[in-house]
Write a protein that holds these residues in place. Structure first.
Motif, mmCIF file in Angstrom:
data_model
loop_
_atom_site.group_PDB
_atom_site.id
_atom_site.type_symbol
_atom_site.label_atom_id
_atom_site.label_comp_id
_atom_site.label_asym_id
_atom_site.label_seq_id
_atom_site.Cartn_x
_atom_site.Cartn_y
_atom_site.Cartn_z
ATOM 1 N N VAL A 130 7.724 5.916 1.837
ATOM 2 C CA VAL A 130 6.105 5.834 0.869
ATOM 3 C C VAL A 130 4.925 5.756 1.279
ATOM 4 N N GLN A 131 4.620 4.936 2.586
ATOM 5 C CA GLN A 131 3.760 4.701 3.342
ATOM 6 C C GLN A 131 3.409 5.288 4.516
ATOM 7 N N LEU A 132 3.417 6.666 4.078
ATOM 8 C CA LEU A 132 2.799 8.400 4.996
ATOM 9 C C LEU A 132 2.053 8.214 5.956
ATOM 10 N N LYS A 133 1.668 7.826 7.132
ATOM 11 C CA LYS A 133 0.798 7.259 8.334
ATOM 12 C C LYS A 133 0.011 8.914 8.634
ATOM 13 N N GLY A 134 -1.273 9.007 9.081
ATOM 14 C CA GLY A 134 -1.680 10.425 8.938
ATOM 15 C C GLY A 134 -1.156 11.457 10.005
ATOM 16 N N ILE A 135 -0.580 10.763 11.194
ATOM 17 C CA ILE A 135 0.233 12.288 11.865
ATOM 18 C C ILE A 135 1.436 12.516 10.901
ATOM 19 N N GLU A 136 1.874 11.622 9.840
ATOM 20 C CA GLU A 136 2.989 12.281 8.921
ATOM 21 C C GLU A 136 2.763 13.182 8.243
ATOM 22 N N LEU A 137 1.261 12.802 7.735
ATOM 23 C CA LEU A 137 0.880 14.071 6.396
ATOM 24 C C LEU A 137 0.910 14.943 7.252
ATOM 25 N N ALA A 138 -0.272 15.232 8.768
ATOM 26 C CA ALA A 138 -0.673 16.706 8.855
ATOM 27 C C ALA A 138 0.463 17.486 8.987
ATOM 28 N N LYS A 139 1.795 16.179 9.733
ATOM 29 C CA LYS A 139 3.581 17.761 9.860
ATOM 30 C C LYS A 139 3.759 17.799 8.602
ATOM 31 N N PHE A 140 3.885 17.012 7.528
ATOM 32 C CA PHE A 140 4.167 17.952 6.156
ATOM 33 C C PHE A 140 2.882 18.966 5.850
ATOM 34 N N GLN A 182 13.129 8.313 -8.663
ATOM 35 C CA GLN A 182 14.813 7.829 -7.777
ATOM 36 C C GLN A 182 13.917 7.014 -6.843
ATOM 37 N N ILE A 183 13.186 7.885 -6.192
ATOM 38 C CA ILE A 183 12.905 7.962 -4.428
ATOM 39 C C ILE A 183 12.033 6.250 -4.473
ATOM 40 N N PHE A 184 10.919 6.562 -5.882
ATOM 41 C CA PHE A 184 10.014 4.836 -5.365
ATOM 42 C C PHE A 184 10.791 3.547 -6.672
ATOM 43 N N SER A 185 12.405 3.779 -7.108
ATOM 44 C CA SER A 185 13.155 2.973 -7.360
ATOM 45 C C SER A 185 14.147 2.433 -6.350
ATOM 46 N N ASN A 242 0.575 -1.300 -0.238
ATOM 47 C CA ASN A 242 -0.237 0.009 -0.287
ATOM 48 C C ASN A 242 1.167 1.269 -0.324
ATOM 49 N N ILE A 243 0.646 1.985 -0.731
ATOM 50 C CA ILE A 243 2.013 3.184 -1.225
ATOM 51 C C ILE A 243 0.671 4.602 -0.759
ATOM 52 N N HIS A 244 1.176 5.579 0.426
ATOM 53 C CA HIS A 244 0.478 6.968 0.682
ATOM 54 C C HIS A 244 1.605 7.468 0.942
ATOM 55 N N TYR A 245 1.184 8.732 -0.488
ATOM 56 C CA TYR A 245 2.115 9.018 -0.682
ATOM 57 C C TYR A 245 2.257 11.043 -0.778
ATOM 58 N N ALA A 246 2.628 11.641 -0.451
ATOM 59 C CA ALA A 246 1.565 13.186 -0.912
ATOM 60 C C ALA A 246 2.999 14.287 -0.945
ATOM 61 N N LEU A 247 3.303 15.371 -1.702
ATOM 62 C CA LEU A 247 4.052 16.466 -1.936
ATOM 63 C C LEU A 247 3.062 17.276 -2.141
ATOM 64 N N ALA A 248 4.276 18.916 -2.382
ATOM 65 C CA ALA A 248 3.572 20.545 -2.238
ATOM 66 C C ALA A 248 4.271 20.411 -3.556
ATOM 67 N N VAL A 249 2.788 21.693 -4.140
ATOM 68 C CA VAL A 249 3.307 22.591 -5.851
ATOM 69 C C VAL A 249 2.915 23.426 -5.313
ATOM 70 N N ARG A 250 4.503 23.843 -5.787
ATOM 71 C CA ARG A 250 4.226 25.665 -5.865
ATOM 72 C C ARG A 250 4.404 26.123 -6.939
ATOM 73 N N LEU A 251 2.599 27.124 -7.576
ATOM 74 C CA LEU A 251 3.501 27.991 -8.611
ATOM 75 C C LEU A 251 3.580 29.255 -8.034
ATOM 76 N N ARG A 252 4.154 30.180 -8.358
ATOM 77 C CA ARG A 252 4.739 31.458 -8.348
ATOM 78 C C ARG A 252 4.266 31.934 -9.301
ATOM 79 N N TYR A 264 13.004 1.021 3.003
ATOM 80 C CA TYR A 264 12.966 2.264 2.416
ATOM 81 C C TYR A 264 10.998 2.013 2.510
ATOM 82 N N LEU A 265 10.259 1.397 2.129
ATOM 83 C CA LEU A 265 9.376 1.191 1.889
ATOM 84 C C LEU A 265 8.367 2.265 2.701
#
Length: 281
Positions: free
Chosen positions: A248-258, A233-236, A196-206, A244-245
């Motif tokens: 990319v399996q972020l938990k709720g608290i990790e998503l909130a912190k991010f 490369q992260i998923f590779s 199970n993969i659970h990942y997040a990132l942020a994209v910023r448009l200036r 390293y699995l």
């Protein structure tokens, strides 16, 4: 099934071609002793074949493509790879070279876009004694144009204009429009095999048109074009080393912190925040 790149044309692309169907160096669909119903053994053999194809394509890229590229423009080069027909009778989708080629390009810091086989229109009146350029259907031309635009615009985060000008046209005061950043929090949940993969990132448009990306547990935003390679490369790395699995399996608290980390980087200027999420199996 040629791999096409381009030597030095405006700092982008190359015509180097390799016929995969005739080259023992570049395997396509490798035979398997097991059927998909034999899940564990089938997946084990598919993983082994993936590594074989990955190694072969990395060797090919190093020996035939990357050596032709000036190191100065390498970060701005992309490959358009023709991978044949993705659907073949008696061949499971997991046997395709698609993922292996994509991963090989990522590990060699090369942007890539896949296209299925391109065939010119047949002509009953074709005169072999006349040197004429082949013609293609509108559908084929559109498909290739989309592939080129994908790798040269979407994958690098290129825009046709400056966002601040759009904001001003929308009625936003100039002093705000010229400093308005937009940030999107993207969350992806998916099932890949038994993981199970659970990942997040942020994209910023200036407001200037620059597009940046921030990964979890990182302090600095990086250019969008660079982020695509790094994400691959992260998923590779996860595929090759299961230690390293959890990255990319972020938990709720990790998503909130991010999300909190992203918000703390917002200055005093107005910054719309969007939240996007998706799930797939």
């Amino acid at each position: 099934m040629p791999l096409s790149t381009r030597e030095r044309v405006d700092g982008l692309t190359l015509p180097i071609s390799a016929d995969v169907s005739r080259s023992p160096l570049l395997p396509r669909f490798l035979r398997t002793r097991y059927a998909p119903k034999d899940r564990q053994e089938f997946d084990k053999q598919i993983r082994k074949q993936h590594q074989m194809k990955l190694d072969a394509w990395r060797d090919f890229l190093r020996q035939k493509v990357l050596v032709s590229i000036d190191s100065i423009i390498k970060p701005y080069c992309f490959a358009i790879i023709e991978i044949g027909q993705t659907k073949k009778k008696g061949v499971h989708p997991k046997q395709s070279i698609y993922r292996a080629v994509r991963e090989a390009c990522v590990l060699e810091n090369l942007g890539s876009q896949m296209v299925q086989t391109v065939k010119p229109k047949s002509s009953d009146k074709e005169d072999k004694s006349t040197d004429t350029s082949p013609s293609y259907s509108k559908k084929t031309e559109g498909r290739i144009l989309n592939a080129v635009l994908d790798v040269t615009l979407r994958q690098v985060g290129a825009l046709y204009g400056i966002p601040s000008e759009v904001y001003e046209r929308a009625g936003i005061p100039k002093e705000i429009a010229q400093n308005l950043d937009v940030i999107a929090l993207c969350r992806r949940k998916a099932t890949q095999g038994q993981d199970n993969i659970h990942y997040a990132l942020a994209v910023r448009l200036r407001a200037t048109g620059a597009v940046d990306v921030l990964f979890p547990n990182r302090q600095d935003w990086i250019p969008y074009a660079q982020a695509g390679i790094e994400l691959g490369q992260i998923f590779s790395r996860v595929r090759r080393d299961r230690n390293y699995l959890k990255t990319v399996q972020l938990k709720g608290i990790e998503l909130a912190k991010f999300a909190a980390d992203v918000l703390t980087q917002v200055g005093e200027q107005p910054t719309p925040l969007l939240s996007l999420s998706g799930y797939s199996e």
